[in-house]
Scaffold this motif. Sequence first.
Motif, PDB file in Angstrom:
ATOM      1  N   LEU A 208       9.465   1.909  59.326  1.00  0.00           N
ATOM      2  CA  LEU A 208       9.940   0.529  59.447  1.00  0.00           C
ATOM      3  C   LEU A 208      11.313   0.491  60.105  1.00  0.00           C
ATOM      4  O   LEU A 208      11.595  -0.368  60.949  1.00  0.00           O
ATOM      5  CB  LEU A 208      10.012  -0.132  58.065  1.00  0.00           C
ATOM      6  CG  LEU A 208       8.687  -0.500  57.401  1.00  0.00           C
ATOM      7  CD1 LEU A 208       8.927  -0.990  55.982  1.00  0.00           C
ATOM      8  CD2 LEU A 208       7.972  -1.570  58.207  1.00  0.00           C
TER       9      LEU A 208
ATOM     10  N   ILE B  86       0.462   0.991  52.988  1.00  0.00           N
ATOM     11  CA  ILE B  86       1.878   0.641  53.122  1.00  0.00           C
ATOM     12  C   ILE B  86       2.551   1.670  54.030  1.00  0.00           C
ATOM     13  O   ILE B  86       2.509   2.873  53.745  1.00  0.00           O
ATOM     14  CB  ILE B  86       2.587   0.616  51.752  1.00  0.00           C
ATOM     15  CG1 ILE B  86       1.855  -0.329  50.802  1.00  0.00           C
ATOM     16  CG2 ILE B  86       4.041   0.196  51.916  1.00  0.00           C
ATOM     17  CD1 ILE B  86       1.826  -1.765  51.260  1.00  0.00           C
TER      18      ILE B  86
ATOM     19  N   LEU C  24      -1.494  -2.466  57.150  1.00  0.00           N
ATOM     20  CA  LEU C  24      -1.337  -3.375  56.012  1.00  0.00           C
ATOM     21  C   LEU C  24      -2.604  -4.183  55.744  1.00  0.00           C
ATOM     22  O   LEU C  24      -2.910  -4.506  54.599  1.00  0.00           O
ATOM     23  CB  LEU C  24      -0.153  -4.312  56.253  1.00  0.00           C
ATOM     24  CG  LEU C  24       1.232  -3.673  56.120  1.00  0.00           C
ATOM     25  CD1 LEU C  24       2.313  -4.598  56.676  1.00  0.00           C
ATOM     26  CD2 LEU C  24       1.522  -3.338  54.659  1.00  0.00           C
TER      27      LEU C  24
ATOM     28  N   TRP D 218       5.053  -7.659  53.229  1.00  0.00           N
ATOM     29  CA  TRP D 218       5.269  -6.477  54.058  1.00  0.00           C
ATOM     30  C   TRP D 218       5.081  -6.813  55.537  1.00  0.00           C
ATOM     31  O   TRP D 218       5.818  -6.304  56.394  1.00  0.00           O
ATOM     32  CB  TRP D 218       4.305  -5.361  53.651  1.00  0.00           C
ATOM     33  CG  TRP D 218       4.705  -4.630  52.415  1.00  0.00           C
ATOM     34  CD1 TRP D 218       4.240  -4.835  51.144  1.00  0.00           C
ATOM     35  CD2 TRP D 218       5.671  -3.585  52.327  1.00  0.00           C
ATOM     36  NE1 TRP D 218       4.861  -3.979  50.276  1.00  0.00           N
ATOM     37  CE2 TRP D 218       5.734  -3.192  50.972  1.00  0.00           C
ATOM     38  CE3 TRP D 218       6.478  -2.935  53.255  1.00  0.00           C
ATOM     39  CZ2 TRP D 218       6.579  -2.187  50.529  1.00  0.00           C
ATOM     40  CZ3 TRP D 218       7.325  -1.930  52.821  1.00  0.00           C
ATOM     41  CH2 TRP D 218       7.374  -1.556  51.474  1.00  0.00           C
TER      42      TRP D 218
ATOM     43  N   ALA E  14       0.675  -8.136  50.609  1.00  0.00           N
ATOM     44  CA  ALA E  14       0.754  -7.487  51.919  1.00  0.00           C
ATOM     45  C   ALA E  14       1.408  -8.408  52.947  1.00  0.00           C
ATOM     46  O   ALA E  14       1.960  -7.929  53.954  1.00  0.00           O
ATOM     47  CB  ALA E  14      -0.636  -7.078  52.391  1.00  0.00           C
TER      48      ALA E  14
ATOM     49  N   LEU F 180       8.181  -8.320  56.834  1.00  0.00           N
ATOM     50  CA  LEU F 180       9.198  -7.288  57.045  1.00  0.00           C
ATOM     51  C   LEU F 180       8.950  -6.520  58.337  1.00  0.00           C
ATOM     52  O   LEU F 180       9.884  -6.194  59.077  1.00  0.00           O
ATOM     53  CB  LEU F 180       9.208  -6.339  55.846  1.00  0.00           C
ATOM     54  CG  LEU F 180      10.333  -5.292  55.792  1.00  0.00           C
ATOM     55  CD1 LEU F 180      11.694  -5.981  55.698  1.00  0.00           C
ATOM     56  CD2 LEU F 180      10.137  -4.359  54.603  1.00  0.00           C
TER      57      LEU F 180
END
Length: 251
Positions: free
Chosen positions: A220, A214, A209, A136, A133, A139
């Motif tokens: 995103l 997700i 997260l 992510w 995680a 990101l």
Amino acid sequence: MKTHCSLVVFRKEVRNGLRDRRSLFSAMMFCWLGPLLVGMLWRQPPALALLPAFLMIAAFTGSMNVANDSMAGERERGSLEPLLMNPVSLWDLVFGKWLAICAFSLGGVVLTLLVTLAVLYATPLHARMHTSALLWMLLVAMPLVPFAAGIDLAICTFAQTPKEGNSYLGVVLLAPMLTGLLAEFYPVPLSAAIAAIPLLGQQRMLSALTRGEIPHIAWLGLSAAGAVLLGTAALIATARLLRYEKVVFGR
């Protein structure tokens, strides 16, 4: 092969930022303090809920000192005017400084996640949030880097002295801090419209997260677009501010 002017400015600002050890230590404090606090509170159910706020704060604190020295500091030292007189375009100068500030902001985010990784392995928290995680989270948080760097640079360009710049930056730091805390305790449902709002969108996705959820890839993209757009607007505002003599000379 001729090196692009903005990269020359970038290297100069990075070297100057790395030499200032006190500022580096100050920025690093927020990077390890937040994850360590989460680790100390691992027995409490909302421990991981604090992580998004500290991650967003790290994006701003990582760039604050460099931005302040890069603009307000240059003006106070009397080196901003000679710098603008060099055969370098105004955009190359501002873009190079912004790239350097982005590098330190990204460094703050990455360091926070690395300390978080160590905390997860050192405590039973890894059973509540998988270490994947964190990738992510990187990101999701990366669009905050150009956003924070652009905002910090524009504010420090407007400030006449580093002391004044620190005052303004302290107020700006309330934005990720309050967003990270209030949005967690007074949550709003994550949607495409919420994801597009800088800070709030990142906080909602980072919070998801920590619970093992997700976020959608489209969200995103919307989140990144909103943050990068505002960061670019702040960068353009910085370049326009430097066209005024009152801003350059600080009078």
